[in-house]
Write a protein that holds these residues in place. Structure first.
Motif, PDB file in Angstrom:
ATOM      1  N   ALA A  16       0.823  -1.214   0.000  1.00  0.00           N
ATOM      2  CA  ALA A  16       0.000   0.000   0.000  1.00  0.00           C
ATOM      3  C   ALA A  16       0.858   1.266   0.000  1.00  0.00           C
ATOM      4  CB  ALA A  16      -0.933   0.001   1.199  1.00  0.00           C
ATOM      5  N   SER A  17       2.034   1.189   0.594  1.00  0.00           N
ATOM      6  CA  SER A  17       2.900   2.368   0.642  1.00  0.00           C
ATOM      7  C   SER A  17       3.927   2.394  -0.490  1.00  0.00           C
ATOM      8  CB  SER A  17       3.617   2.431   1.994  1.00  0.00           C
ATOM      9  OG  SER A  17       4.492   1.332   2.146  1.00  0.00           O
ATOM     10  N   SER A  18       3.833   1.438  -1.401  1.00  0.00           N
ATOM     11  CA  SER A  18       4.771   1.382  -2.528  1.00  0.00           C
ATOM     12  C   SER A  18       4.419   2.457  -3.557  1.00  0.00           C
ATOM     13  CB  SER A  18       4.738  -0.003  -3.171  1.00  0.00           C
ATOM     14  OG  SER A  18       3.509  -0.229  -3.816  1.00  0.00           O
ATOM     15  N   PRO A  19       5.369   2.765  -4.420  1.00  0.00           N
ATOM     16  CA  PRO A  19       5.096   3.768  -5.465  1.00  0.00           C
ATOM     17  C   PRO A  19       3.901   3.354  -6.337  1.00  0.00           C
ATOM     18  CG  PRO A  19       7.436   3.264  -5.363  1.00  0.00           C
ATOM     19  CD  PRO A  19       6.746   2.282  -4.479  1.00  0.00           C
ATOM     20  N   HIS A  20       3.101   4.326  -6.705  1.00  0.00           N
ATOM     21  CA  HIS A  20       1.888   4.064  -7.491  1.00  0.00           C
ATOM     22  C   HIS A  20       2.182   3.635  -8.926  1.00  0.00           C
ATOM     23  CE1 HIS A  20      -0.709   5.380  -4.289  1.00  0.00           C
ATOM     24  NE2 HIS A  20       0.050   6.443  -4.134  1.00  0.00           N
ATOM     25  N   HIS A  21       3.390   3.918  -9.395  1.00  0.00           N
ATOM     26  CA  HIS A  21       3.714   3.567 -10.784  1.00  0.00           C
ATOM     27  C   HIS A  21       4.042   2.086 -10.963  1.00  0.00           C
ATOM     28  CE1 HIS A  21       7.782   4.237  -9.150  1.00  0.00           C
ATOM     29  NE2 HIS A  21       8.167   3.358 -10.071  1.00  0.00           N
ATOM     30  N   PRO A  25       1.774  -6.836 -11.573  1.00  0.00           N
ATOM     31  CA  PRO A  25       2.720  -7.937 -11.334  1.00  0.00           C
ATOM     32  C   PRO A  25       3.868  -7.543 -10.387  1.00  0.00           C
ATOM     33  CG  PRO A  25       2.132  -7.865 -13.642  1.00  0.00           C
ATOM     34  CD  PRO A  25       1.571  -6.612 -13.010  1.00  0.00           C
ATOM     35  N   GLU A  26       4.336  -6.297 -10.496  1.00  0.00           N
ATOM     36  CA  GLU A  26       5.391  -5.827  -9.595  1.00  0.00           C
ATOM     37  C   GLU A  26       4.891  -5.756  -8.157  1.00  0.00           C
ATOM     38  OE1 GLU A  26       8.219  -2.957 -12.274  1.00  0.00           O
ATOM     39  OE2 GLU A  26       6.187  -2.226 -11.816  1.00  0.00           O
ATOM     40  N   LYS A  27       3.651  -5.307  -7.981  1.00  0.00           N
ATOM     41  CA  LYS A  27       3.077  -5.232  -6.636  1.00  0.00           C
ATOM     42  C   LYS A  27       2.852  -6.628  -6.051  1.00  0.00           C
ATOM     43  CE  LYS A  27       1.152  -0.653  -6.840  1.00  0.00           C
ATOM     44  NZ  LYS A  27       0.361   0.227  -6.038  1.00  0.00           N
ATOM     45  N   ILE A  28       2.458  -7.567  -6.889  1.00  0.00           N
ATOM     46  CA  ILE A  28       2.289  -8.952  -6.420  1.00  0.00           C
ATOM     47  C   ILE A  28       3.643  -9.515  -5.989  1.00  0.00           C
ATOM     48  CG2 ILE A  28       1.725 -11.303  -7.133  1.00  0.00           C
ATOM     49  CD1 ILE A  28      -0.498 -10.017  -8.913  1.00  0.00           C
ATOM     50  N   SER A  29       4.654  -9.276  -6.778  1.00  0.00           N
ATOM     51  CA  SER A  29       5.998  -9.733  -6.442  1.00  0.00           C
ATOM     52  C   SER A  29       6.476  -9.087  -5.141  1.00  0.00           C
ATOM     53  CB  SER A  29       6.957  -9.403  -7.581  1.00  0.00           C
ATOM     54  OG  SER A  29       8.257  -9.804  -7.259  1.00  0.00           O
ATOM     55  N   LEU A  30       6.233  -7.801  -4.998  1.00  0.00           N
ATOM     56  CA  LEU A  30       6.596  -7.086  -3.777  1.00  0.00           C
ATOM     57  C   LEU A  30       5.868  -7.674  -2.574  1.00  0.00           C
ATOM     58  CD1 LEU A  30       7.999  -4.758  -2.292  1.00  0.00           C
ATOM     59  CD2 LEU A  30       6.074  -3.288  -2.981  1.00  0.00           C
ATOM     60  N   TYR A  31       4.579  -7.963  -2.735  1.00  0.00           N
ATOM     61  CA  TYR A  31       3.800  -8.574  -1.652  1.00  0.00           C
ATOM     62  C   TYR A  31       4.402  -9.923  -1.252  1.00  0.00           C
ATOM     63  CZ  TYR A  31       0.121 -10.919   0.904  1.00  0.00           C
ATOM     64  OH  TYR A  31      -0.560 -11.616   1.873  1.00  0.00           O
ATOM     65  N   MET A  32       4.710 -10.757  -2.240  1.00  0.00           N
ATOM     66  CA  MET A  32       5.255 -12.089  -1.954  1.00  0.00           C
ATOM     67  C   MET A  32       6.591 -11.983  -1.219  1.00  0.00           C
ATOM     68  SD  MET A  32       2.961 -14.154  -3.128  1.00  0.00           S
ATOM     69  CE  MET A  32       3.698 -15.732  -3.428  1.00  0.00           C
ATOM     70  N   GLU A  33       7.448 -11.091  -1.676  1.00  0.00           N
ATOM     71  CA  GLU A  33       8.745 -10.904  -1.029  1.00  0.00           C
ATOM     72  C   GLU A  33       8.570 -10.369   0.394  1.00  0.00           C
ATOM     73  OE1 GLU A  33      11.486  -8.592  -3.417  1.00  0.00           O
ATOM     74  OE2 GLU A  33      10.761  -9.587  -5.224  1.00  0.00           O
ATOM     75  N   ALA A  34       7.692  -9.401   0.563  1.00  0.00           N
ATOM     76  CA  ALA A  34       7.463  -8.818   1.889  1.00  0.00           C
ATOM     77  C   ALA A  34       6.855  -9.841   2.836  1.00  0.00           C
ATOM     78  CB  ALA A  34       6.554  -7.588   1.774  1.00  0.00           C
ATOM     79  N   TYR A  35       5.936 -10.637   2.350  1.00  0.00           N
ATOM     80  CA  TYR A  35       5.308 -11.669   3.173  1.00  0.00           C
ATOM     81  C   TYR A  35       6.346 -12.701   3.610  1.00  0.00           C
ATOM     82  CZ  TYR A  35       2.025 -15.170   4.844  1.00  0.00           C
ATOM     83  OH  TYR A  35       1.361 -16.068   5.635  1.00  0.00           O
TER      84      TYR A  35
END
Length: 51
Positions: A16-21, A25-35
């Motif tokens: 949610a706090s990641s860049p909007h751009h 798929p990048e946000k999903i990858s970020l979620y998986m890595e963060a989780y």
């Protein structure tokens, strides 16, 4: 008072706090890595508290 550590909530907050751009798929990858990272941190905290 003990605070709860929820990897899912942490991962969602990071996305949610990641860049909007970022693309979906990048946000999903970020979620998986963060989780995964939050889950590993939780495991380490539990292991440490059991020592």
């Amino acid at each position: 008072m003990e605070k709860k550590f929820d990897p899912e909530k942490i991962a969602l907050a990071i996305v949610a706090s990641s860049p909007h751009h970022l693309s979906i798929p990048e946000k999903i990858s970020l979620y998986m890595e963060a989780y995964d990272e939050a889950s590993e941190t939780l495991k380490q905290l539990i292991d440490k508290s059991e020592d």
